[in-house]
Design a protein around this motif. Structure first.
Motif, PDB file in Angstrom:
ATOM      1  N   PHE A   1       0.935  -1.233  -0.032  1.00 53.31           N
ATOM      2  CA  PHE A   1      -0.105  -0.187  -0.053  1.00 53.31           C
ATOM      3  C   PHE A   1       0.907   1.498   0.206  1.00 53.31           C
ATOM      4  O   PHE A   1       2.040   1.477   0.742  1.00 53.31           O
ATOM      5  CB  PHE A   1      -1.941   0.485   1.022  1.00 53.31           C
TER       6      PHE A   1
ATOM      7  N   ILE B   1     -10.757  -0.391  -0.345  1.00 54.76           N
ATOM      8  CA  ILE B   1      -9.773   0.963   1.048  1.00 54.76           C
ATOM      9  C   ILE B   1     -10.015   2.415   1.208  1.00 54.76           C
ATOM     10  O   ILE B   1     -10.524   2.482   0.846  1.00 54.76           O
ATOM     11  CB  ILE B   1      -8.387   1.023   0.325  1.00 54.76           C
TER      12      ILE B   1
ATOM     13  N   TYR C   1      -0.321   4.165   1.644  1.00 54.58           N
ATOM     14  CA  TYR C   1      -1.116   4.378   2.329  1.00 54.58           C
ATOM     15  C   TYR C   1      -0.460   3.367   4.111  1.00 54.58           C
ATOM     16  O   TYR C   1      -0.424   2.501   3.671  1.00 54.58           O
ATOM     17  CB  TYR C   1      -2.697   3.903   2.157  1.00 54.58           C
ATOM     18  N   GLU C   2      -0.255   4.023   4.934  1.00 52.91           N
ATOM     19  CA  GLU C   2      -0.378   3.269   6.176  1.00 52.91           C
ATOM     20  C   GLU C   2      -1.642   2.833   6.697  1.00 52.91           C
ATOM     21  O   GLU C   2      -2.405   3.525   7.372  1.00 52.91           O
ATOM     22  CB  GLU C   2       0.202   4.324   7.228  1.00 52.91           C
ATOM     23  N   ILE C   3      -1.570   1.165   7.071  1.00 55.54           N
ATOM     24  CA  ILE C   3      -2.946   0.355   7.613  1.00 55.54           C
ATOM     25  C   ILE C   3      -3.601   1.178   8.978  1.00 55.54           C
ATOM     26  O   ILE C   3      -2.035   1.161   9.994  1.00 55.54           O
ATOM     27  CB  ILE C   3      -2.771  -0.834   7.125  1.00 55.54           C
ATOM     28  N   LYS C   4      -3.882   1.810   9.210  1.00 61.85           N
ATOM     29  CA  LYS C   4      -5.014   1.866  10.514  1.00 61.85           C
ATOM     30  C   LYS C   4      -5.191   0.684  11.187  1.00 61.85           C
ATOM     31  O   LYS C   4      -4.935   0.406  12.281  1.00 61.85           O
ATOM     32  CB  LYS C   4      -5.622   2.855  10.640  1.00 61.85           C
ATOM     33  N   GLU C   5      -6.308   0.489  10.915  1.00 65.76           N
ATOM     34  CA  GLU C   5      -7.130  -1.106  11.480  1.00 65.76           C
ATOM     35  C   GLU C   5      -7.721  -1.458   9.194  1.00 65.76           C
ATOM     36  O   GLU C   5      -7.682  -1.104   8.692  1.00 65.76           O
ATOM     37  CB  GLU C   5      -8.149  -0.256  11.363  1.00 65.76           C
ATOM     38  N   VAL C   6      -8.631  -2.725  10.007  1.00 67.98           N
ATOM     39  CA  VAL C   6      -8.926  -4.050   8.635  1.00 67.98           C
ATOM     40  C   VAL C   6      -9.747  -4.446   9.575  1.00 67.98           C
ATOM     41  O   VAL C   6      -9.798  -5.288  10.785  1.00 67.98           O
ATOM     42  CB  VAL C   6      -8.278  -4.968   8.609  1.00 67.98           C
ATOM     43  N   ARG C   7     -11.150  -4.017   8.800  1.00 70.63           N
ATOM     44  CA  ARG C   7     -12.142  -4.878   9.714  1.00 70.63           C
ATOM     45  C   ARG C   7     -12.933  -5.498   8.264  1.00 70.63           C
ATOM     46  O   ARG C   7     -12.537  -5.093   7.309  1.00 70.63           O
ATOM     47  CB  ARG C   7     -13.054  -3.643   9.988  1.00 70.63           C
ATOM     48  N   LEU C   8     -13.146  -6.715   8.939  1.00 70.86           N
ATOM     49  CA  LEU C   8     -14.133  -7.673   8.081  1.00 70.86           C
ATOM     50  C   LEU C   8     -15.590  -7.205   8.035  1.00 70.86           C
ATOM     51  O   LEU C   8     -16.663  -7.223   8.797  1.00 70.86           O
ATOM     52  CB  LEU C   8     -14.050  -8.905   8.443  1.00 70.86           C
ATOM     53  N   GLN C   9     -16.079  -7.560   6.718  1.00 68.55           N
ATOM     54  CA  GLN C   9     -17.508  -7.740   6.670  1.00 68.55           C
ATOM     55  C   GLN C   9     -17.491  -8.647   5.780  1.00 68.55           C
ATOM     56  O   GLN C   9     -17.256  -9.523   5.198  1.00 68.55           O
ATOM     57  CB  GLN C   9     -17.925  -6.897   5.734  1.00 68.55           C
TER      58      GLN C   9
ATOM     59  N   LEU D   1     -13.061  -6.545   2.478  1.00 70.13           N
ATOM     60  CA  LEU D   1     -12.388  -6.484   3.869  1.00 70.13           C
ATOM     61  C   LEU D   1     -12.588  -4.537   3.431  1.00 70.13           C
ATOM     62  O   LEU D   1     -12.455  -3.999   2.584  1.00 70.13           O
ATOM     63  CB  LEU D   1     -10.549  -6.519   4.192  1.00 70.13           C
ATOM     64  N   GLN D   2     -12.629  -4.196   5.248  1.00 74.10           N
ATOM     65  CA  GLN D   2     -12.848  -2.822   4.681  1.00 74.10           C
ATOM     66  C   GLN D   2     -10.981  -2.391   5.439  1.00 74.10           C
ATOM     67  O   GLN D   2     -10.904  -2.856   6.290  1.00 74.10           O
ATOM     68  CB  GLN D   2     -13.798  -1.751   6.256  1.00 74.10           C
ATOM     69  N   ILE D   3     -10.107  -2.021   4.545  1.00 74.01           N
ATOM     70  CA  ILE D   3      -8.625  -1.620   4.871  1.00 74.01           C
ATOM     71  C   ILE D   3      -8.396   0.173   4.993  1.00 74.01           C
ATOM     72  O   ILE D   3      -8.960   0.929   4.266  1.00 74.01           O
ATOM     73  CB  ILE D   3      -7.790  -1.787   4.142  1.00 74.01           C
ATOM     74  N   ILE D   4      -9.213   0.255   6.153  1.00 68.66           N
ATOM     75  CA  ILE D   4      -9.231   1.671   7.108  1.00 68.66           C
ATOM     76  C   ILE D   4      -7.380   2.257   7.368  1.00 68.66           C
ATOM     77  O   ILE D   4      -7.060   2.352   7.298  1.00 68.66           O
ATOM     78  CB  ILE D   4     -10.285   2.068   8.034  1.00 68.66           C
ATOM     79  N   CYS D   5      -7.268   3.202   6.156  1.00 67.57           N
ATOM     80  CA  CYS D   5      -5.601   3.576   5.996  1.00 67.57           C
ATOM     81  C   CYS D   5      -5.670   4.953   6.139  1.00 67.57           C
ATOM     82  O   CYS D   5      -6.565   6.026   6.284  1.00 67.57           O
ATOM     83  CB  CYS D   5      -5.552   3.674   4.715  1.00 67.57           C
TER      84      CYS D   5
END
Lengths: 136, 136
Positions: A119, B89, A121-129, B128-132
């Motif tokens: 990436f 993302i 971007y820096e990954i802050k968080e990963v959430r799953l649906q 995934l929701q990848i929050i950056c």
DNA sequence: GAACGTAAATAATAATTATTGTAAAAAAAA
DNA sequence: TTTTTTTTACAATAATTATTATTTACGTTC
């Protein structure tokens, strides 16, 4: 709940009855209620509360990371007092069914991404649906 | 795009100009446009098209799995013609930034879940929701 | 192939819903 | 008391859905 009073204080927010009840309503539900649903709950103990206050309060909480907004396909915003990273299980229709907590998964994903370095971007968080069929 | 005509036919839907242009507008964009944005695009080639038709058409497509609704924090619905599993993302503000395709990840997740067998439900898909953080 | 009937799709527009904005009133703090 | 924050009441907006009339496409019969 006293916890909340401290948190509010630390952010310069007053611990009003409205705020405490809104938070309580969220905290005691695992249903990710909408603003309208929170309004109905809070109205029972505080009949004079206004819907605007519910919206304001929820927004304030979200800004201060006391509450998360949960995305939903219907478009109506839902709120969640559990701010630690967790995942959501959705029906095939796109409505949220349940929470899913799993620390092992977070580790798995973060190590996967750190290896790939894909990436910009820096990954802050990963959430799953997690989309599931509701078996009947 | 002929592909779409066949798909529509197979679902008993007529391949009208409106439907083809709506689909084309989505297919040629990786921006996950809103209904309004699709409307503006389609209007250029079909000036008489109505916004209701855009909503109807998108809804029809979603029902028939030709198009996905994409979750977004602002509440405004966004649409995506790419229905194969992929990930999104998001910025820290909750707005969608980009798509992320990764087959290895899908395998990793499905094998992880098949080992755990934790769910009452059958998992259809994992997104995934990848929050950056957007670096500037 | 033209005319007709029927069902599906579209367009125009009204209505609804969720949310945000505004200004006044109330409450809390200084 | 004065000032600031918060809440309330209500107006306004934006996105979406519902309603109804019109148009279009399609199958049938001549």
């Amino acid at each position: 709940m006293n916890n909340l009073k401290e948190k509010l204080a630390s952010k310069g927010l007053k611990a009003t009855a409205q705020r405490l009840y809104v938070y309580e309503a969220l905290f005691n539900s695992r249903e990710h209620p909408t603003a309208e649903e929170v309004f109905r709950k809070v109205s029972k103990v505080l009949p004079s509360v206004s819907l605007s206050t519910i919206y304001n309060t929820l927004e304030t909480f979200v800004e201060h990371n006391l509450v998360n907004k949960v995305l939903s396909e219907s478009g109506t915003a839902r709120y969640d007092a559990f701010v630690e990273t967790h995942h959501h299980i959705y029906s095939e229709k796109g409505e949220i069914i349940a929470d899913y907590y799993d620390d092992g998964l977070a580790e798995l994903l973060l190590s996967y991404f750190s290896k790939k370095k894909i990436f910009d971007y820096e990954i802050k968080e990963v959430r799953l649906q997690i989309i599931c069929s509701t078996k009947e």
